[in-house]
Design an enzyme around this catalytic site. Sequence first.
Site, PDB file in Angstrom:
ATOM      1  N   SER A  22       0.821  -1.222   0.000  1.00 24.83           N
ATOM      2  CA  SER A  22       0.000   0.000   0.000  1.00 24.83           C
ATOM      3  C   SER A  22       0.852   1.268   0.000  1.00 24.83           C
ATOM      4  O   SER A  22       0.317   2.373   0.089  1.00 24.83           O
ATOM      5  CB  SER A  22      -0.940   0.008   1.207  1.00 24.83           C
ATOM      6  N   ASN A 109      -2.413  -1.950  13.202  1.00 21.49           N
ATOM      7  CA  ASN A 109      -3.867  -1.749  13.155  1.00 21.49           C
ATOM      8  C   ASN A 109      -4.276  -0.445  13.843  1.00 21.49           C
ATOM      9  O   ASN A 109      -5.140   0.277  13.376  1.00 21.49           O
ATOM     10  CB  ASN A 109      -4.594  -2.927  13.818  1.00 21.49           C
ATOM     11  N   HIS A 155     -40.280  21.757  -9.933  1.00 19.53           N
ATOM     12  CA  HIS A 155     -40.455  20.899 -11.117  1.00 19.53           C
ATOM     13  C   HIS A 155     -39.872  21.551 -12.371  1.00 19.53           C
ATOM     14  O   HIS A 155     -40.350  21.313 -13.477  1.00 19.53           O
ATOM     15  CB  HIS A 155     -41.940  20.589 -11.363  1.00 19.53           C
ATOM     16  N   SER A 276     -14.652  25.681 -28.078  1.00 18.56           N
ATOM     17  CA  SER A 276     -14.751  24.442 -28.845  1.00 18.56           C
ATOM     18  C   SER A 276     -13.683  24.444 -29.927  1.00 18.56           C
ATOM     19  O   SER A 276     -13.352  25.486 -30.477  1.00 18.56           O
ATOM     20  CB  SER A 276     -16.140  24.371 -29.485  1.00 18.56           C
ATOM     21  N   LYS A 282     -18.497  29.029 -29.327  1.00 18.55           N
ATOM     22  CA  LYS A 282     -18.830  28.407 -28.052  1.00 18.55           C
ATOM     23  C   LYS A 282     -18.066  28.976 -26.862  1.00 18.55           C
ATOM     24  O   LYS A 282     -16.890  29.321 -26.957  1.00 18.55           O
ATOM     25  CB  LYS A 282     -18.561  26.892 -28.103  1.00 18.55           C
ATOM     26  N   GLU A 289     -19.318  21.740 -15.219  1.00 20.17           N
ATOM     27  CA  GLU A 289     -19.640  20.358 -15.601  1.00 20.17           C
ATOM     28  C   GLU A 289     -18.709  19.385 -14.888  1.00 20.17           C
ATOM     29  O   GLU A 289     -19.125  18.296 -14.471  1.00 20.17           O
ATOM     30  CB  GLU A 289     -19.523  20.195 -17.115  1.00 20.17           C
ATOM     31  N   TYR A 316      -9.996  -6.222  12.850  1.00 16.76           N
ATOM     32  CA  TYR A 316      -9.305  -5.763  11.650  1.00 16.76           C
ATOM     33  C   TYR A 316      -9.307  -6.856  10.583  1.00 16.76           C
ATOM     34  O   TYR A 316      -9.114  -8.038  10.877  1.00 16.76           O
ATOM     35  CB  TYR A 316      -7.853  -5.371  11.965  1.00 16.76           C
TER      36      TYR A 316
HETATM   37  N1  ARG Z   1      -1.385  -1.208   5.458  1.00 15.29           N
HETATM   38  C1  ARG Z   1      -2.332  -1.672   6.416  1.00 15.29           C
HETATM   39  C2  ARG Z   1      -3.664  -0.951   6.239  1.00 15.29           C
HETATM   40  O1  ARG Z   1      -3.691   0.060   5.666  1.00 15.29           O
HETATM   41  C3  ARG Z   1      -1.841  -1.410   7.796  1.00 15.29           C
HETATM   42  C4  ARG Z   1      -2.342  -2.384   8.770  1.00 15.29           C
HETATM   43  C5  ARG Z   1      -1.767  -3.706   8.513  1.00 15.29           C
HETATM   44  N2  ARG Z   1      -2.197  -4.643   9.503  1.00 15.29           N
HETATM   45  C6  ARG Z   1      -2.168  -5.954   9.268  1.00 15.29           C
HETATM   46  N3  ARG Z   1      -2.608  -6.671  10.221  1.00 15.29           N
HETATM   47  N4  ARG Z   1      -1.765  -6.450   8.147  1.00 15.29           N
HETATM   48  O2  ARG Z   1      -4.683  -1.425   6.668  1.00 15.29           O
END
Ligand code: ARG
Length: 460
Positions: A22, A109, A155, A276, A282, A289, A316
């Site tokens: 991530s 976590n 409406h 445009s 235009k 938009e 988690y």
């Molecule tokens: N990258 C993880 C997330 O965003 C962090 C927590 C990871 N915890 C685990 N038990 N793998 O959730």
Amino acid sequence: MKLWGGRFESGPGEVFERFSGSLDFDRRLIEWDIRGSQAFARALEQVGILTAEERAQIVDAFDAILLESRTPDFYEGATDEDVHTLVIRKLGERAGKVADKIHTGRSRNEQVSLDMRLWLREECTDLQAQLFAVMGRLLDLAEQYPHAIIPGYTHMRRAQAVLWPHYLLAYFEMFLRDWQRFGDARRRANVLPLGSGALAGSGFPLDRESIAKDLGFEGVTHNSMDVSGDRDFALDFLYACTVTMIHLSRLAEDFILYSSEEFGWLELGDGVTSGSSLMPQKKNPDSLELIRGKSGRVVGCLTSLLVTMKGLPMTYNRDMQEDKVPLFDAAEQLSGSLLMTSAVIESTRLNPARPAAAAEDSWVVATDLAEALARAGTPFHQAHQIVGRFVLESVRAGKKPADWTAEDMQNFAPEFTPDFVALLNPAEGMKSREIPGGTGPKAVATALAHARQLLGKLIV
Ligand code: ARG
């Protein structure tokens, strides 16, 4: 580097590693991860895990890492699983062995929850400041044309005449509620999750209140399992973003319509419109938009996290890592849209003659007539009936309100005494709507002044 290699005979496969990482997106949290870890180092000193010297070494190293993280090649070649892992690796590279103690009694976590709360807190304040700017621009545009009359619609049909500032103040109210929603989202996120461990609470007697104070939190969370499985605070934030985007989108839609040739009320500035490639004449409202389009995207962000969370068993689960992309995206799209909206409103000019003519050419005064009859003693249902027939007759005869004389009116219905002719002017009937919250000229002037005053008192 891994934070969990011991139990495994072989490392993770390449496909899994790439799939589950991530860092690409959670690196946005690095500043908060570092600040949180510095506070955690101070807490570890209090419980005797770190000496004062070790704590100082760690805190200083983190300061240096934070600075380094702003240099362009900081992430070059990094293959860490996530930002938390990267930060700990960098600490090891700078501070050596002492880095091995920083994760004592801590879980990613709770760390991810902490980082997101710290990020979100700041984001709420920034978005509130941007909302504040939009509200200011709305009031400017209202104050420029305090007496302009427009037909209000239901409406998408002309309904009753309202003052231009009354219309804009409707959006002011929406944005004020959005402003409050971000305050609520911030307040709910502003509690310390640290000390929760992975799910069962830290095994070390950390002084959570003092960590909370250190990081500027209002208090601490009360249940470690809740913390581990909770993303309500992110949903609250996403909901606030979504509702704000919906309000921006509706304003965008109005301004697109009102600036069209068919309406001709508004002229948008050159700086917020585009041309445009083929049609030389235009002048397109692309900025508006895009705001309208991005609102769909932000609704998607909220929906995405709602669906991710639905049905997750306590506590988690790695699914929750999917929270960040929509969260960051929503904040970014909203921020851009707020900035764009400010610029559009600032560039907008009203041509008051056009909406005034639209009001005068239509039967927006019908309700005024019916209510005046009721005030003079005709029961409302009968009054409604009389005016309904009066409109029908006008439509048949191709007459606008201004084409009627007092005499003709009275010939049509004896209840229309000579004073009724004045009510054929939309500005006249409005005067009977001086109820608080209504479009009566005095009520609107008061509301506008009140909004200005209130804006001055909003604390960002
Ligand atoms: N990258 C993880 C997330 O965003 C962090 C927590 C990871 N915890 C685990 N038990 N793998 O959730």
